[in-house]
Design a protein around this motif. Sequence first.
Motif, short mmCIF file in Angstrom:
data_model
loop_
_atom_site.label_atom_id
_atom_site.label_comp_id
_atom_site.label_asym_id
_atom_site.label_seq_id
_atom_site.Cartn_x
_atom_site.Cartn_y
_atom_site.Cartn_z
N GLN A 118 6.57 -2.73 6.61
CA GLN A 118 4.80 -2.96 6.14
C GLN A 118 4.62 -4.31 7.37
OE1 GLN A 118 3.47 -2.84 2.39
NE2 GLN A 118 2.04 -4.22 2.51
N ARG A 119 3.46 -4.21 8.32
CA ARG A 119 2.44 -5.27 8.58
C ARG A 119 2.24 -6.56 7.49
NH1 ARG A 119 -0.93 -2.40 12.89
NH2 ARG A 119 0.74 -0.72 13.53
N GLY A 120 3.01 -7.58 8.35
CA GLY A 120 1.38 -9.20 7.39
C GLY A 120 3.03 -10.46 7.33
N TRP A 121 2.78 -11.27 6.32
CA TRP A 121 3.03 -12.43 6.86
C TRP A 121 4.58 -12.21 6.00
CZ3 TRP A 121 2.74 -16.54 10.11
CH2 TRP A 121 1.27 -16.65 10.84
N ASN A 138 3.03 2.44 10.34
CA ASN A 138 2.70 3.36 10.10
C ASN A 138 2.23 4.39 9.42
OD1 ASN A 138 -0.46 4.64 10.34
ND2 ASN A 138 -0.98 3.73 11.67
N SER A 139 2.62 4.38 8.08
CA SER A 139 2.72 5.66 7.38
C SER A 139 1.67 7.00 7.76
CB SER A 139 2.46 5.62 6.31
OG SER A 139 3.05 4.48 5.35
N THR A 224 1.43 12.29 -1.97
CA THR A 224 1.22 10.62 -1.11
C THR A 224 0.46 10.03 -2.22
OG1 THR A 224 -0.30 10.93 0.49
CG2 THR A 224 1.72 11.49 0.74
N ASN A 225 -0.10 8.74 -2.44
CA ASN A 225 -1.36 7.75 -3.05
C ASN A 225 -1.47 6.86 -1.68
OD1 ASN A 225 1.28 5.94 -1.29
ND2 ASN A 225 1.19 4.63 -3.12
N ALA A 234 -2.31 -1.55 7.97
CA ALA A 234 -2.37 -2.85 6.83
C ALA A 234 -1.13 -3.08 6.12
CB ALA A 234 -2.78 -3.65 6.23
N ASN A 235 -1.39 -2.09 4.96
CA ASN A 235 -0.61 -1.22 3.78
C ASN A 235 -0.15 0.28 4.35
OD1 ASN A 235 -1.18 -3.38 1.98
ND2 ASN A 235 -3.39 -2.27 2.53
#
Length: 496
Positions: A118-121, A138-139, A224-225, A234-235
């Motif tokens: 997942q992207r992020g810090w 990227n899902s 899927t969710n 982002a998620n």
Amino acid sequence: MNRMDYFLLPWYKKLWHKAGTGLLSFFKSIAAFFAAIPRNAAKSAKAIGRGIAWLFVTFFKGGLRTKLSYVIMGAGNLFRGQIIKGLLFLAAEVGFVLFIVFFGWEYIKKLPTLGTIQRGWYYDEELGIDVLIENGDNSMLILLYGILSCAAVFAFAALWAMNIRSAALAEKTAKLGKKLPSFKDECRELFDGGFHKTLLFLPAFGIVVFTVIPLIYMIALAFTNYDRNHQVPANLFTWVGLDNFKTILGTGSMLGETFWHVLGWTLVWAVFATFLNYFLGIALALLINRKGVRFKGFFRTLFVLAIAVPQFVSLLVMKNILAEAGPLNVLLMEWGLIAQPLPFFTDPTWARVTVILVNLWIGIPYTMLITSGILLNIPADLYEAARIDGAPPRVIFRKITMPYVLYVTAPYLITQFIGNINSFNVIYFLTEGAPATLDYYQAGKTDLLVTWLYKLTVDSRDYSLASVIGILVFVICSAISLITFKRTKSYSGEAM
């Protein structure tokens, strides 16, 4: 109950008996429809099994060049002089291998998880600082490209089977001592005896690319969710199995309560919007086509104007007329007929009745036009014979006119019913689903399943829930269409 007992019943009991028989027959048809699904699945499995068995038999009975075609596509044609055809098969194989190695396999192997990075810090323990991961998974792209890659695999499998079939046919032709057709001969055949294949290829290819694959993607989203809390990039989102179906079809949550209430209103709307337009359209056509009515063409043209104007324009005009401060309410209040504005769009019952009545304005002319053409083609001899036998007008209508009209318009009636289940314009342009309520999840009192689906997609970005609703709408519409159409005389070809 025999026929004599039925005729001795009073009219209301006859009506009750017909309704009960019709409902029982309808539910039996539904049961038969779903019971046929396992049988059809078994037939498909047998057909696939026969195809696999044919591949094994062809391999063991075929010659060396045919066996080589199982590994190197086009070999059976290349080594028998069909150079261009063999090279095309070989080029397809090389292209597929390159596609899978450099693109497809990367997404196929990620399909089970739909991404893990997942992207992020993130805190890096070795460096002791937060590190930004920009190139995460990227899902959505994994799912989309994964489905496209799987579709490419199936397409290649079909092409590979065609290659085996071509090699086996070339071997058989050579054994019979006949000349193998050249590439030019086969191209000429595609524009002669096989011209239907040439014409059907592009439409079939377009349906697969622009309809089937997007549908598969939409169906996959339902498992899927992918919702407002799992937005890409982002998620990540992942597979949740049948959880979304359990939530929507259950009654223990707001989503479940919303679905069943909206489904009930959708079916009520479809029944009223379909049958009121149908029978009132027939009545209008009978009235205009009566002997003695002058200016028939003028009246037909007058009613056609209601559908000549773009539908969204008519609906927006009616929305403004019936608004709380619209011309109709203002005029009625000035005349002293009402003390306060009528709640055309603010009260749930008023709003539902309003959209049904406004729909008559744009729906009746369609049935009137279709029925007018049918009435003009009913043989006059039937009416004349009925009058000579002393049949009153209501019997003539019930025994001649209505069966004839229903026989011709049954497919149209079914199409209209399904179209009204998916009617977006009337609801959205008139009420946008209003009046709003806190009892429903992202839906209003006049929302249909299709407008609720639109809101879940555009407003709240609950794509997985919207996909579930889309699947359920498809199941409902397809079941109703197949069951009812197969029971019509138009399908069986029976005369009246």
